[in-house]
Design a protein around this motif. Structure first.
Motif, short mmCIF file in Angstrom:
data_model
loop_
_atom_site.label_atom_id
_atom_site.label_comp_id
_atom_site.label_asym_id
_atom_site.label_seq_id
_atom_site.Cartn_x
_atom_site.Cartn_y
_atom_site.Cartn_z
N GLU A 41 -8.67 1.12 -11.62
CA GLU A 41 -9.19 2.36 -11.06
C GLU A 41 -8.86 2.49 -9.58
O GLU A 41 -8.75 3.61 -9.06
CB GLU A 41 -10.71 2.42 -11.26
CG GLU A 41 -11.12 2.52 -12.73
CD GLU A 41 -12.62 2.36 -12.91
OE1 GLU A 41 -13.31 2.18 -11.89
OE2 GLU A 41 -13.09 2.42 -14.06
N TYR A 45 -5.87 5.45 -6.36
CA TYR A 45 -6.44 5.94 -5.11
C TYR A 45 -5.70 5.36 -3.91
O TYR A 45 -5.36 6.09 -2.97
CB TYR A 45 -7.92 5.56 -5.04
CG TYR A 45 -8.57 5.88 -3.71
CD1 TYR A 45 -8.95 7.18 -3.40
CD2 TYR A 45 -8.78 4.88 -2.76
CE1 TYR A 45 -9.54 7.48 -2.18
CE2 TYR A 45 -9.37 5.17 -1.54
CZ TYR A 45 -9.74 6.47 -1.26
OH TYR A 45 -10.31 6.76 -0.05
N LYS A 48 -2.24 6.96 -3.64
CA LYS A 48 -2.30 8.34 -3.16
C LYS A 48 -2.63 8.38 -1.68
O LYS A 48 -2.06 9.20 -0.94
CB LYS A 48 -3.37 9.11 -3.95
CG LYS A 48 -3.30 10.62 -3.74
CD LYS A 48 -1.97 11.18 -4.24
CE LYS A 48 -1.91 12.68 -4.04
NZ LYS A 48 -0.60 13.24 -4.50
N LEU A 49 -3.51 7.50 -1.24
CA LEU A 49 -3.84 7.45 0.18
C LEU A 49 -2.61 7.07 1.00
O LEU A 49 -2.39 7.61 2.09
CB LEU A 49 -4.96 6.43 0.40
CG LEU A 49 -5.49 6.31 1.84
CD1 LEU A 49 -6.05 7.64 2.32
CD2 LEU A 49 -6.55 5.23 1.92
N THR A 224 -8.66 0.01 2.76
CA THR A 224 -8.36 0.15 1.33
C THR A 224 -7.31 -0.88 0.90
O THR A 224 -7.39 -1.44 -0.19
CB THR A 224 -7.85 1.57 1.03
OG1 THR A 224 -8.83 2.52 1.45
CG2 THR A 224 -7.58 1.75 -0.45
#
Length: 287
Positions: A41, A45, A48-49, A224
């Motif tokens: 998951e 993200y 894309k970041l 991240t």
């Protein structure tokens, strides 16, 4: 050949070991499912970041940012080595230490320092006499983005102050339960955007400005990146341990079969000898 008592003790010992390895395999399989879902998951993200960061920074001078400072001559490098707190996971921890050692030996003119996340690499680096600035082994007790952000902020602060010219992450990237790949990934300075990554030629109107967006986006992207590396390592650990315990259980099962065969052979030989002694004694009495 070992006597019957020794064989019985070995069979009991191997059976106990097989129960432990089988239980550990089942526990790791359950944890792997949750860890695999978490990294699966997280990856979209994070990707894309990174794409957004590429699009926003494509038209800016990356050298102006405090996290993009590049030293003309790299002298000090911090290796963030991510391992586990527990063993019995095959070559999972050894591969991290091997990658760290290769990095240090490949550049003798650079001063390397290790920051450990995981007891195993912390202990191994200490045995090899590597320079260490600390550890954060307790992160696995509560692996959340907030706790990882504290570590990332500490690393960013050290880079801003100029304590290190480069910071790299060394961790196992999760592919599947049986495959983990060691990654040596640049954390700071921010990696340069390759020319082919940004294909959009559209001019956007930004509110606030691009510079302000990057000022907030780059630290979030770095946090991240570190969080993703820890999730990768966590999933890889459980996959490696599950695979290692599966093999250990199979080996224990094969060994138990061999010991039982040897036990039965020894028991049969003992019974045969007793029969021969009885028959020989009876014939001696008759004679």
């Amino acid at each position: 050949m070992a006597n019957l008592k020794e064989l019985r003790n070995r069979i009991t010992s191997v059976s106990s070991t097989m129960q432990i390895t089988s239980a550990m395999k089942m526990v790791s399989a359950a944890k792997l499912k949750r860890a695999q879902d978490a990294i699966t998951e997280m990856r979209p993200y994070a990707q894309k970041l990174e794409e957004i960061l590429v699009n926003v920074s494509a038209t800016l001078d990356a050298s102006e940012g405090e996290y993009a400072r590049k030293a003309d001559n790299v002298q000090k490098v911090l290796l963030v080595a991510i391992s586990s707190n527990r063993g019995l996971a095959g070559a999972f921890n050894a591969n991290i230490m091997k990658a760290v050692s290769n990095e240090v030996s490949a550049n003798s003119n650079v001063e390397y320092t290790v920051f450990s996340i995981g007891k195993k690499v912390f202990e191994a680096a200490g045995r090899r006499g590597l320079n260490q600035i600390g550890e954060r082994n307790s992160i696995y007790d509560d692996l959340t983005f907030e706790n990882v952000s504290e570590i990332a902020e500490m690393l960013m602060e050290k880079f801003r102050k100029g304590e290190y010219d480069r910071i790299e992450l060394v961790y196992n990237q999760f592919k599947n339960a049986a495959v983990q790949r060691v990654q040596v990934e640049q954390f700071l300075p921010v990696r340069e955007v390759e020319g082919g990554n940004s294909t959009s030629q559209t001019d956007y109107i930004y509110e606030p400005s691009k510079e302000e967006i990057l000022e907030d986006l780059i630290p979030k992207s770095l946090k991240t990146q570190l969080f993703k590396a820890l999730l990768d390592s966590n999933a890889s650990e459980h996959g490696a341990r599950m695979t290692a315990m599966h093999k250990a259980t199979d080996n224990a099962s094969d060994l138990r079969k061999q010991l039982k065969l040897s036990y039965n052979q020894a028991r049969q030989a003992a019974i045969t000898n007793e029969i021969l002694e009885i028959v020989g004694g009876a014939e001696a009495l008759n004679g």
